[in-house]
Design a protein around this motif. Sequence first.
Motif, PDB file in Angstrom:
ATOM      1  N   ASP A  33       3.597   2.845   5.785  1.00  0.00           N
ATOM      2  CA  ASP A  33       2.510   1.768   6.011  1.00  0.00           C
ATOM      3  C   ASP A  33       1.234   2.469   6.468  1.00  0.00           C
ATOM      4  O   ASP A  33       0.190   1.896   6.070  1.00  0.00           O
ATOM      5  CB  ASP A  33       3.068   1.309   7.583  1.00  0.00           C
ATOM      6  N   GLU A  86       2.084   0.345  -7.618  1.00  0.00           N
ATOM      7  CA  GLU A  86       2.089  -0.631  -6.424  1.00  0.00           C
ATOM      8  C   GLU A  86       0.744  -0.396  -5.593  1.00  0.00           C
ATOM      9  O   GLU A  86       0.006  -1.475  -5.026  1.00  0.00           O
ATOM     10  CB  GLU A  86       3.290  -0.574  -5.607  1.00  0.00           C
ATOM     11  N   GLU A 118       6.068   4.658  -9.849  1.00  0.00           N
ATOM     12  CA  GLU A 118       5.821   3.168  -9.452  1.00  0.00           C
ATOM     13  C   GLU A 118       4.867   2.906  -8.033  1.00  0.00           C
ATOM     14  O   GLU A 118       4.413   1.709  -7.923  1.00  0.00           O
ATOM     15  CB  GLU A 118       7.320   2.340  -9.268  1.00  0.00           C
ATOM     16  N   ARG A 119       5.168   3.856  -7.265  1.00  0.00           N
ATOM     17  CA  ARG A 119       4.381   3.901  -5.997  1.00  0.00           C
ATOM     18  C   ARG A 119       2.831   3.609  -6.519  1.00  0.00           C
ATOM     19  O   ARG A 119       2.234   2.932  -5.606  1.00  0.00           O
ATOM     20  CB  ARG A 119       4.862   5.001  -5.205  1.00  0.00           C
ATOM     21  N   HIS A 121       3.024  -6.831  -2.922  1.00  0.00           N
ATOM     22  CA  HIS A 121       3.124  -5.427  -3.439  1.00  0.00           C
ATOM     23  C   HIS A 121       3.191  -4.570  -2.309  1.00  0.00           C
ATOM     24  O   HIS A 121       3.960  -3.404  -2.320  1.00  0.00           O
ATOM     25  CB  HIS A 121       1.853  -5.136  -4.446  1.00  0.00           C
ATOM     26  N   LYS A 140       5.194  -4.965   0.031  1.00  0.00           N
ATOM     27  CA  LYS A 140       6.787  -5.152   0.317  1.00  0.00           C
ATOM     28  C   LYS A 140       7.430  -4.213  -0.654  1.00  0.00           C
ATOM     29  O   LYS A 140       8.412  -3.465  -0.575  1.00  0.00           O
ATOM     30  CB  LYS A 140       7.066  -6.484   0.289  1.00  0.00           C
ATOM     31  N   ILE A 141       7.023  -4.470  -1.950  1.00  0.00           N
ATOM     32  CA  ILE A 141       7.723  -3.834  -3.061  1.00  0.00           C
ATOM     33  C   ILE A 141       7.350  -2.077  -2.908  1.00  0.00           C
ATOM     34  O   ILE A 141       8.233  -1.088  -2.863  1.00  0.00           O
ATOM     35  CB  ILE A 141       7.018  -4.138  -4.446  1.00  0.00           C
ATOM     36  N   ARG A 149       7.006  -0.599   0.099  1.00  0.00           N
ATOM     37  CA  ARG A 149       7.787  -0.191   0.930  1.00  0.00           C
ATOM     38  C   ARG A 149       9.343   0.364   0.391  1.00  0.00           C
ATOM     39  O   ARG A 149       9.874   1.284   1.057  1.00  0.00           O
ATOM     40  CB  ARG A 149       8.047  -1.080   2.058  1.00  0.00           C
ATOM     41  N   LYS A 150       9.798  -0.389  -0.285  1.00  0.00           N
ATOM     42  CA  LYS A 150      11.141  -0.393  -0.967  1.00  0.00           C
ATOM     43  C   LYS A 150      11.100   0.877  -1.795  1.00  0.00           C
ATOM     44  O   LYS A 150      12.119   1.475  -2.076  1.00  0.00           O
ATOM     45  CB  LYS A 150      11.598  -1.642  -1.727  1.00  0.00           C
ATOM     46  N   LEU A 151       9.937   1.292  -2.281  1.00  0.00           N
ATOM     47  CA  LEU A 151       9.906   2.537  -3.068  1.00  0.00           C
ATOM     48  C   LEU A 151       9.642   3.574  -2.336  1.00  0.00           C
ATOM     49  O   LEU A 151       9.653   4.775  -3.000  1.00  0.00           O
ATOM     50  CB  LEU A 151       8.993   2.400  -4.228  1.00  0.00           C
ATOM     51  N   GLY A 152       9.552   3.489  -1.081  1.00  0.00           N
ATOM     52  CA  GLY A 152       9.388   4.639  -0.097  1.00  0.00           C
ATOM     53  C   GLY A 152       7.801   4.829   0.392  1.00  0.00           C
ATOM     54  O   GLY A 152       7.514   5.830   1.088  1.00  0.00           O
ATOM     55  N   GLU A 153       7.021   3.900   0.185  1.00  0.00           N
ATOM     56  CA  GLU A 153       5.630   4.020   0.571  1.00  0.00           C
ATOM     57  C   GLU A 153       5.592   3.852   2.077  1.00  0.00           C
ATOM     58  O   GLU A 153       6.357   3.119   2.675  1.00  0.00           O
ATOM     59  CB  GLU A 153       4.917   3.109  -0.100  1.00  0.00           C
TER      60      GLU A 153
END
Length: 156
Positions: A71, A41, A37-38, A60, A62-63, A65-69
Amino acid sequence: MPATQTARMTHPVFVLPDALKALHALSAAIKAVGVSERTLELMHLRASQINGCGVCADMHPKIARKLGETDERLFAVAAWRDTPYFTEAERAALALTEAVTRLADRADPVPDEIWDTVAAHYDEAQLAALVLAIAQINVWNRLNATIKQMAGGDWG
């Protein structure tokens, strides 16, 4: 454009709710084959940058980051070729994303070199998911751009 701009119309997927259901079903089918999923995104972000879709370029990361991506990687997506932050599989997916998003930029829109590279990292079901994911984000980008949907705006 002023930050207070409103969309030209109610978002088409709310006017035609079956369209939203279809896009959600497509998302579920894409996610079911096991592509990270990362990675998806990152692809969504890159296509949205190319297409100038503020809604998706805002949403995207924001999504992701929620998946652990991180900055660091999100900030580098636009220059992925020139950074050390991405795996070879991610690079292949990003190259495919750019080619499919920019179909009119070359006589052979998706050259064999790009296809062969991505096919070396993903099986047929995953390739199908990648192609469908790119097509889908381009649909969202085009809908948002056409109606001038603003990032963070009222979607109703």
